[in-house]
Design a protein around this motif. Structure first.
Motif, PDB file in Angstrom:
ATOM      1  N   ARG A 142       0.835  -1.211   0.000  1.00  5.38           N
ATOM      2  CA  ARG A 142       0.000   0.000   0.000  1.00  5.38           C
ATOM      3  C   ARG A 142       0.869   1.260   0.000  1.00  5.38           C
ATOM      4  NH1 ARG A 142      -3.083  -3.433   3.285  1.00  5.38           N
ATOM      5  NH2 ARG A 142      -2.182  -2.645   5.216  1.00  5.38           N
ATOM      6  N   THR A 143       1.950   1.243   0.758  1.00  8.19           N
ATOM      7  CA  THR A 143       2.862   2.391   0.779  1.00  8.19           C
ATOM      8  C   THR A 143       3.531   2.562  -0.574  1.00  8.19           C
ATOM      9  OG1 THR A 143       3.251   2.049   3.135  1.00  8.19           O
ATOM     10  CG2 THR A 143       4.839   3.419   1.959  1.00  8.19           C
ATOM     11  N   LEU A 144       3.978   1.462  -1.158  1.00  9.27           N
ATOM     12  CA  LEU A 144       4.618   1.524  -2.477  1.00  9.27           C
ATOM     13  C   LEU A 144       3.660   2.092  -3.516  1.00  9.27           C
ATOM     14  CD1 LEU A 144       6.852   0.995  -4.512  1.00  9.27           C
ATOM     15  CD2 LEU A 144       6.060  -1.385  -4.641  1.00  9.27           C
ATOM     16  N   TRP A 145       2.413   1.653  -3.487  1.00  6.79           N
ATOM     17  CA  TRP A 145       1.429   2.149  -4.458  1.00  6.79           C
ATOM     18  C   TRP A 145       1.320   3.670  -4.385  1.00  6.79           C
ATOM     19  CZ3 TRP A 145      -0.676   0.724  -8.754  1.00  6.79           C
ATOM     20  CH2 TRP A 145      -1.780   1.409  -9.240  1.00  6.79           C
ATOM     21  N   GLN A 146       1.305   4.208  -3.171  1.00 11.40           N
ATOM     22  CA  GLN A 146       1.224   5.656  -3.007  1.00 11.40           C
ATOM     23  C   GLN A 146       2.466   6.350  -3.561  1.00 11.40           C
ATOM     24  OE1 GLN A 146      -1.567   7.330  -2.034  1.00 11.40           O
ATOM     25  NE2 GLN A 146      -2.416   5.282  -2.145  1.00 11.40           N
ATOM     26  N   LEU A 147       3.632   5.734  -3.383  1.00 13.03           N
ATOM     27  CA  LEU A 147       4.861   6.318  -3.932  1.00 13.03           C
ATOM     28  C   LEU A 147       4.895   6.263  -5.455  1.00 13.03           C
ATOM     29  CD1 LEU A 147       7.629   5.005  -1.499  1.00 13.03           C
ATOM     30  CD2 LEU A 147       6.817   7.345  -1.745  1.00 13.03           C
ATOM     31  N   LEU A 148       4.272   5.249  -6.035  1.00 11.91           N
ATOM     32  CA  LEU A 148       4.266   5.094  -7.495  1.00 11.91           C
ATOM     33  C   LEU A 148       3.298   6.042  -8.197  1.00 11.91           C
ATOM     34  CD1 LEU A 148       4.381   1.200  -7.777  1.00 11.91           C
ATOM     35  CD2 LEU A 148       6.153   2.791  -8.552  1.00 11.91           C
ATOM     36  N   LEU A 149       2.243   6.464  -7.521  1.00 11.56           N
ATOM     37  CA  LEU A 149       1.195   7.273  -8.166  1.00 11.56           C
ATOM     38  C   LEU A 149       1.710   8.506  -8.909  1.00 11.56           C
ATOM     39  CD1 LEU A 149      -1.804   7.019  -5.687  1.00 11.56           C
ATOM     40  CD2 LEU A 149      -1.575   5.987  -7.956  1.00 11.56           C
ATOM     41  N   PRO A 150       2.630   9.297  -8.348  1.00 10.43           N
ATOM     42  CA  PRO A 150       3.084  10.478  -9.088  1.00 10.43           C
ATOM     43  C   PRO A 150       3.814  10.148 -10.395  1.00 10.43           C
ATOM     44  CG  PRO A 150       3.705  10.653  -6.778  1.00 10.43           C
ATOM     45  CD  PRO A 150       3.181   9.271  -6.991  1.00 10.43           C
ATOM     46  N   TYR A 151       4.256   8.900 -10.540  1.00 12.90           N
ATOM     47  CA  TYR A 151       4.998   8.502 -11.736  1.00 12.90           C
ATOM     48  C   TYR A 151       4.123   7.772 -12.756  1.00 12.90           C
ATOM     49  CZ  TYR A 151       8.871   9.625  -8.706  1.00 12.90           C
ATOM     50  OH  TYR A 151       9.735  10.280  -7.867  1.00 12.90           O
ATOM     51  N   ALA A 152       2.846   7.609 -12.450  1.00 12.74           N
ATOM     52  CA  ALA A 152       1.943   6.889 -13.339  1.00 12.74           C
ATOM     53  C   ALA A 152       1.734   7.678 -14.626  1.00 12.74           C
ATOM     54  CB  ALA A 152       0.611   6.635 -12.649  1.00 12.74           C
ATOM     55  N   LEU A 153       1.686   6.956 -15.725  1.00 10.64           N
ATOM     56  CA  LEU A 153       1.414   7.586 -17.013  1.00 10.64           C
ATOM     57  C   LEU A 153      -0.080   7.534 -17.282  1.00 10.64           C
ATOM     58  CD1 LEU A 153       4.268   6.044 -19.157  1.00 10.64           C
ATOM     59  CD2 LEU A 153       4.163   8.317 -18.162  1.00 10.64           C
ATOM     60  N   GLY A 154      -0.562   8.493 -18.025  1.00  9.24           N
ATOM     61  CA  GLY A 154      -1.972   8.511 -18.359  1.00  9.24           C
ATOM     62  C   GLY A 154      -2.757   9.351 -17.377  1.00  9.24           C
ATOM     63  N   GLY A 155      -4.043   9.162 -17.398  1.00  5.57           N
ATOM     64  CA  GLY A 155      -4.881   9.932 -16.497  1.00  5.57           C
ATOM     65  C   GLY A 155      -6.335   9.626 -16.754  1.00  5.57           C
TER      66      GLY A 155
END
Length: 137
Positions: A112-125
């Protein structure tokens, strides 16, 4: 600069993963697997520069190792977290989840913590519009 995995440091951060639960070799293998998901090269878009106190990629990789190790310790044949249990006539239920999806990450605190860290790097929207919206009238 790449992140070099240090099992001793990892166990300091996550002390529940003792030597008798999971070996250094198993942790190193999980780190190599984590590096197939999170780019650990000089070209990675996840920043890592210890000279400037930037440890984002290292934190992400260690969190992913923690997530993978937690699931590894669930035991053979357990596809996901326990969802139900019965005692009379013994019955158990597990949740099977698609890998690398939000529910897959939500199975463990590290995930869950990792997912939050990855969100700013997600492509798309996401694009939200009104029903029957026509941009040209």
């Amino acid at each position: 600069m790449i992140v070099v995995f240090n099992p001793t440091q990892f166990r300091t951060f996550y002390p529940r993963f003792t030597d008798d639960l999971i070996t250094d070799e198993q942790l190193d293998n999980l780190f190599q697997l984590a590096c197939t998901f999170i780019d650990n090269t000089d070209n990675s878009r996840f920043p890592y520069d210890p000279d400037q106190n930037v440890y984002t990629r290292a934190q992400m990789l260690y969190l992913l190792v923690c997530h993978l190790a937690t699931m590894e310790l669930w035991g053979n044949g357990q596809p996901g977290p326990l969802t139900s249990a019965t005692q009379g006539s013994v019955s158990v239920g597990f949740q099977a989840i698609v890998m690398w999806s939000p529910p897959w990450f939500s199975q463990t605190p590290c995930g869950r913590t990792l997912w939050q860290l990855l969100l700013p790097y997600a492509l798309g929207g996401k694009i939200f519009t009104k029903p029957n919206f026509h941009p040209y009238g």
